[in-house]
Scaffold this motif. Structure first.
Motif, PDB file in Angstrom:
ATOM      1  N   SER A 108      37.931  41.735  49.336  1.00  0.00           N
ATOM      2  CA  SER A 108      37.871  42.559  50.422  1.00  0.00           C
ATOM      3  C   SER A 108      37.566  41.900  51.782  1.00  0.00           C
ATOM      4  O   SER A 108      37.560  40.598  51.861  1.00  0.00           O
ATOM      5  CB  SER A 108      36.522  43.564  50.182  1.00  0.00           C
ATOM      6  N   ILE A 109      37.758  42.366  52.896  1.00  0.00           N
ATOM      7  CA  ILE A 109      37.852  41.815  54.045  1.00  0.00           C
ATOM      8  C   ILE A 109      36.331  41.228  54.429  1.00  0.00           C
ATOM      9  O   ILE A 109      36.314  40.294  55.079  1.00  0.00           O
ATOM     10  CB  ILE A 109      38.013  42.874  55.370  1.00  0.00           C
ATOM     11  N   MET A 110      35.407  41.719  53.728  1.00  0.00           N
ATOM     12  CA  MET A 110      33.888  41.305  53.668  1.00  0.00           C
ATOM     13  C   MET A 110      33.147  41.340  52.496  1.00  0.00           C
ATOM     14  O   MET A 110      32.862  42.285  51.940  1.00  0.00           O
ATOM     15  CB  MET A 110      33.022  42.033  55.007  1.00  0.00           C
ATOM     16  N   PHE A 111      32.555  40.291  52.242  1.00  0.00           N
ATOM     17  CA  PHE A 111      31.648  39.922  51.187  1.00  0.00           C
ATOM     18  C   PHE A 111      31.805  40.274  49.971  1.00  0.00           C
ATOM     19  O   PHE A 111      30.819  40.641  49.053  1.00  0.00           O
ATOM     20  CB  PHE A 111      30.300  40.878  51.797  1.00  0.00           C
ATOM     21  N   LYS A 112      33.142  40.421  49.212  1.00  0.00           N
ATOM     22  CA  LYS A 112      33.232  40.567  47.858  1.00  0.00           C
ATOM     23  C   LYS A 112      34.394  39.730  47.535  1.00  0.00           C
ATOM     24  O   LYS A 112      35.441  39.450  48.171  1.00  0.00           O
ATOM     25  CB  LYS A 112      33.816  42.134  47.754  1.00  0.00           C
ATOM     26  N   ASP A 113      34.185  38.873  46.351  1.00  0.00           N
ATOM     27  CA  ASP A 113      35.455  38.087  45.969  1.00  0.00           C
ATOM     28  C   ASP A 113      35.198  37.934  44.199  1.00  0.00           C
ATOM     29  O   ASP A 113      34.277  38.497  43.531  1.00  0.00           O
ATOM     30  CB  ASP A 113      34.969  36.873  46.359  1.00  0.00           C
ATOM     31  N   THR A 114      36.317  37.644  43.813  1.00  0.00           N
ATOM     32  CA  THR A 114      36.268  37.438  42.280  1.00  0.00           C
ATOM     33  C   THR A 114      36.263  36.262  41.955  1.00  0.00           C
ATOM     34  O   THR A 114      36.775  35.190  42.815  1.00  0.00           O
ATOM     35  CB  THR A 114      37.685  37.984  41.900  1.00  0.00           C
ATOM     36  N   GLU A 115      35.472  35.560  41.127  1.00  0.00           N
ATOM     37  CA  GLU A 115      35.116  34.127  40.993  1.00  0.00           C
ATOM     38  C   GLU A 115      35.370  33.764  39.258  1.00  0.00           C
ATOM     39  O   GLU A 115      35.016  34.791  38.655  1.00  0.00           O
ATOM     40  CB  GLU A 115      33.947  33.398  41.489  1.00  0.00           C
ATOM     41  N   VAL A 116      35.859  32.580  39.036  1.00  0.00           N
ATOM     42  CA  VAL A 116      35.848  32.281  37.665  1.00  0.00           C
ATOM     43  C   VAL A 116      34.948  31.198  37.563  1.00  0.00           C
ATOM     44  O   VAL A 116      35.160  29.973  38.354  1.00  0.00           O
ATOM     45  CB  VAL A 116      37.138  32.092  37.170  1.00  0.00           C
ATOM     46  N   ASN A 117      33.907  31.019  36.661  1.00  0.00           N
ATOM     47  CA  ASN A 117      33.224  29.957  36.366  1.00  0.00           C
ATOM     48  C   ASN A 117      33.453  29.380  34.847  1.00  0.00           C
ATOM     49  O   ASN A 117      33.504  30.097  34.123  1.00  0.00           O
ATOM     50  CB  ASN A 117      31.758  30.494  36.479  1.00  0.00           C
ATOM     51  N   ARG A 118      33.518  28.165  35.024  1.00  0.00           N
ATOM     52  CA  ARG A 118      33.555  27.661  33.646  1.00  0.00           C
ATOM     53  C   ARG A 118      32.158  26.969  33.105  1.00  0.00           C
ATOM     54  O   ARG A 118      31.290  26.215  33.849  1.00  0.00           O
ATOM     55  CB  ARG A 118      34.353  26.093  33.937  1.00  0.00           C
ATOM     56  N   LEU A 119      32.094  27.391  31.937  1.00  0.00           N
ATOM     57  CA  LEU A 119      30.624  27.049  31.085  1.00  0.00           C
ATOM     58  C   LEU A 119      31.117  26.039  30.140  1.00  0.00           C
ATOM     59  O   LEU A 119      32.323  26.200  29.271  1.00  0.00           O
ATOM     60  CB  LEU A 119      30.307  28.327  30.496  1.00  0.00           C
ATOM     61  N   TYR A 120      30.296  25.219  29.895  1.00  0.00           N
ATOM     62  CA  TYR A 120      30.917  23.980  28.700  1.00  0.00           C
ATOM     63  C   TYR A 120      29.780  24.364  27.619  1.00  0.00           C
ATOM     64  O   TYR A 120      28.493  24.102  27.666  1.00  0.00           O
ATOM     65  CB  TYR A 120      30.858  22.488  29.251  1.00  0.00           C
ATOM     66  N   ASP A 121      30.145  24.611  26.256  1.00  0.00           N
ATOM     67  CA  ASP A 121      29.392  24.623  25.278  1.00  0.00           C
ATOM     68  C   ASP A 121      29.658  23.701  24.346  1.00  0.00           C
ATOM     69  O   ASP A 121      30.609  23.399  23.512  1.00  0.00           O
ATOM     70  CB  ASP A 121      29.792  25.820  24.455  1.00  0.00           C
ATOM     71  N   ALA A 122      28.788  22.416  24.579  1.00  0.00           N
ATOM     72  CA  ALA A 122      29.043  21.287  23.816  1.00  0.00           C
ATOM     73  C   ALA A 122      28.672  21.336  22.382  1.00  0.00           C
ATOM     74  O   ALA A 122      29.187  20.571  21.619  1.00  0.00           O
ATOM     75  CB  ALA A 122      27.977  20.109  24.314  1.00  0.00           C
ATOM     76  N   LYS A 123      27.817  22.219  21.850  1.00  0.00           N
ATOM     77  CA  LYS A 123      27.669  22.463  20.527  1.00  0.00           C
ATOM     78  C   LYS A 123      28.678  22.978  19.776  1.00  0.00           C
ATOM     79  O   LYS A 123      29.092  22.281  18.710  1.00  0.00           O
ATOM     80  CB  LYS A 123      26.525  23.495  20.500  1.00  0.00           C
ATOM     81  N   ARG A 124      29.405  23.614  20.323  1.00  0.00           N
ATOM     82  CA  ARG A 124      30.806  24.409  19.681  1.00  0.00           C
ATOM     83  C   ARG A 124      31.936  23.758  20.116  1.00  0.00           C
ATOM     84  O   ARG A 124      33.171  24.186  19.586  1.00  0.00           O
ATOM     85  CB  ARG A 124      30.680  25.772  19.917  1.00  0.00           C
ATOM     86  N   LYS A 125      31.828  22.581  21.139  1.00  0.00           N
ATOM     87  CA  LYS A 125      33.013  21.984  21.710  1.00  0.00           C
ATOM     88  C   LYS A 125      34.137  23.093  22.275  1.00  0.00           C
ATOM     89  O   LYS A 125      35.289  23.124  21.744  1.00  0.00           O
ATOM     90  CB  LYS A 125      33.788  20.981  20.513  1.00  0.00           C
ATOM     91  N   ALA A 126      33.774  23.903  23.014  1.00  0.00           N
ATOM     92  CA  ALA A 126      34.343  24.774  23.765  1.00  0.00           C
ATOM     93  C   ALA A 126      34.206  25.032  25.073  1.00  0.00           C
ATOM     94  O   ALA A 126      32.903  24.495  25.673  1.00  0.00           O
ATOM     95  CB  ALA A 126      34.015  26.483  23.053  1.00  0.00           C
TER      96      ALA A 126
END
Length: 151
Positions: A108-126
């Motif tokens: 949007s023109i102000m204050f809204k965005d789509t973001e992708v976060n990367r999470l690392y699950d070391a226990k499951r190697k994912a």
């Protein structure tokens, strides 16, 4: 003068390394024809994980049309889908962060965005990629995830 150029180049490289990835728009498909202005559509973008070069994510996202959409004033809905794939052998860096924003795009023109976060699950190697829509006030609970297994 040469020293200043070198410093500027180094600063640009550090800034680029700290920023989330930029997406490449592959194509869009019209979902609703509009008499005036742009059509409503769904666009597919691709981006590579900035820290893991062998992972590419594909995200489809709804785009608002009409007159406001044509001039960039429309707010896109929080509707998207995410799929990430390994494209070559993965080697993780020694100090791999447990969580990091890897993509962000204004919806949007102000204050809204789509973001992708990367999470690392070391226990499951994912590696888990989580797409969300953020807004300063009243964000959306809609989300999408994709996982890539690290051999």
């Amino acid at each position: 003068m040469r020293h200043i150029l070198c410093c500027l180049f180094a600063a640009a490289v550090l800034w680029a390394a700290a920023c989330p990835a930029l997406a490449e728009e592959l194509d869009c498909v019209t979902t609703e024809w509009k008499l005036v202005g742009a059509n409503h559509k769904v666009c597919v973008n691709a981006f590579d994980d900035p820290d893991v070069p062998c992972i590419t994510c594909y995200m489809s996202q709804a785009r608002t049309g009409g007159i406001s959409g044509a001039v960039g004033l429309a707010e896109d809905p929080s509707e998207f889908s995410l799929d990430c794939r390994q494209t070559c052998p993965i080697t993780l860096p020694e100090k791999f962060p447990k969580k990091k924003k890897v993509f962000s795009e204004g919806t949007s023109i102000m204050f809204k965005d789509t973001e992708v976060n990367r999470l690392y699950d070391a226990k499951r190697k994912a590696i888990v990629y989580l797409a969300i829509s953020r807004r300063i006030v009243s964000g959306s609970p809609k989300n999408s995830i994709s996982t890539v297994i690290v051999p």
